[in-house]
Design an enzyme around this catalytic site. Structure first.
Site, PDB file in Angstrom:
ATOM      1  N   CYS A  45      52.688  48.830  24.003  1.00 53.32           N
ATOM      2  CA  CYS A  45      53.251  49.598  25.108  1.00 53.32           C
ATOM      3  C   CYS A  45      53.048  51.071  24.866  1.00 53.32           C
ATOM      4  O   CYS A  45      53.594  51.625  23.917  1.00 53.32           O
ATOM      5  CB  CYS A  45      54.743  49.299  25.256  1.00 53.32           C
ATOM      6  SG  CYS A  45      55.556  50.333  26.484  1.00 53.32           S
TER       7      CYS A  45
ATOM      8  N   PHE B 247      35.106  41.781  31.590  1.00 56.80           N
ATOM      9  CA  PHE B 247      34.525  40.429  31.607  1.00 56.80           C
ATOM     10  C   PHE B 247      33.127  40.432  30.981  1.00 56.80           C
ATOM     11  O   PHE B 247      32.183  39.878  31.539  1.00 56.80           O
ATOM     12  CB  PHE B 247      34.486  39.875  33.029  1.00 56.80           C
ATOM     13  CG  PHE B 247      35.845  39.656  33.620  1.00 56.80           C
ATOM     14  CD1 PHE B 247      36.685  38.670  33.125  1.00 56.80           C
ATOM     15  CD2 PHE B 247      36.303  40.446  34.665  1.00 56.80           C
ATOM     16  CE1 PHE B 247      37.950  38.469  33.661  1.00 56.80           C
ATOM     17  CE2 PHE B 247      37.568  40.253  35.211  1.00 56.80           C
ATOM     18  CZ  PHE B 247      38.393  39.257  34.704  1.00 56.80           C
TER      19      PHE B 247
END
Length: 274
Positions: A121, A258
């Site tokens: 985070c 990807f």
């Protein structure tokens, strides 16, 4: 400063960052056996005697992590801003003591924020939303990469994941040259930490032409860290987030997700991709 060398593939007997534990393997019958698990320990980065952040990390390549984190967070602008790095194991974790130049330490004290336990985070400890985005000088357009060479890099990625090959539990970050050759890389249970380790290693190597390849998704912080260290292209094996795309567009970074053999999705600044 501690010497930083590119990671290499080791035999299981030499691997740091993994331990064997007794487990109960359940299939049809319960069978006691030993299995390899990745180590995850608290690592405190301490600048000139003041603790700045505690992060969960795999206890290897920590000098590279300290340097890469310092660069990617804008605490320093070059490795010469760090005079020494000392790694001190303790009962509850590891302290990495970093000696900064007085000028850089003064700057750190001005912007210091409470950030504890940041494994995934980038917002923890930040008081205002505007503070999330660090000012980044837009990247130049000096790099190019032929996607035909990406398959070569992907095939080599596991070479920098000896712990991952044993445990299935680490992320990888690697530097690849324009021919797709993997020049070096790091692994960690945290994807941001793996990237910081790589950026620390790259800062001590003559690697200019090429791109960053990560085995994870691309978050805004991964983009921000990559751009802060001057790399123009980031390949992620998984997807990118909307905020990652916005930050990449803003700082002129080519973001590709990807990234698989024979295909990839180019999100921003496709002119660098052939």
């Amino acid at each position: 400063m501690s010497q930083i060398k590119p990671s290499r593939l080791s035999s299981s007997a030499e691997i740091r960052g993994a331990r064997q534990l007794d487990v109960l393997q359940r299939h049809k019958l319960a069978e006691p056996q030993q299995d390899w698990l990745a180590e995850e320990v608290p690592v405190a980065l301490v600048y000139n005697g003041i603790s700045h952040v505690v992060m969960m990390a795999t206890p290897k390549d920590l000098a590279a992590f300290a340097l890469g984190f310092s660069l990617s967070e804008g605490i320093i602008s070059s490795p010469q801003d760090i005079y020494a790095i000392e790694i001190t194991p303790g009962c509850n974790g590891i302290e990495v003591n970093i000696e900064l130049s007085s000028r850089r330490f003064a700057g750190l004290k001005e912007r210091r924020r409470a950030m504890a336990g940041r494994t995934g985070c980038g917002v923890c400890g930040i008081e205002q939303l505007d503070d999330i985005f660090r000012p980044i000088t837009p990247l130049p357009f000096t790099q190019a990469f032929n996607l035909e060479h990406l398959d070569t890099a992907l095939a080599q990625l596991k070479q920098v994941q000896p712990v991952g090959q044993l445990t299935g539990c680490t992320h990888a970050a690697a530097w690849i040259n324009p021919e797709g050759e993997l020049l070096g890389g790091c692994e960690d249970v945290g994807r941001h930490v793996a990237l910081d380790k790589l950026l620390g290693i790259r800062a001590k190597q003559p690697w200019q032409q090429g791109a960053v390849l990560v085995s994870s998704r691309a978050s805004y912080e991964m983009v921000q860290k990559t751009a802060m260290c001057g790399a123009e292209i980031l390949f992620a094996v998984s997807a990118a987030t909307t905020l990652a795309v916005e930050v990449a567009e803003r700082c002129n970074l080519t973001l590709v997700g990807f990234s698989k053999p024979g295909r990839a999705t180019v999100y921003t600044h496709p002119q660098r991709i052939k």
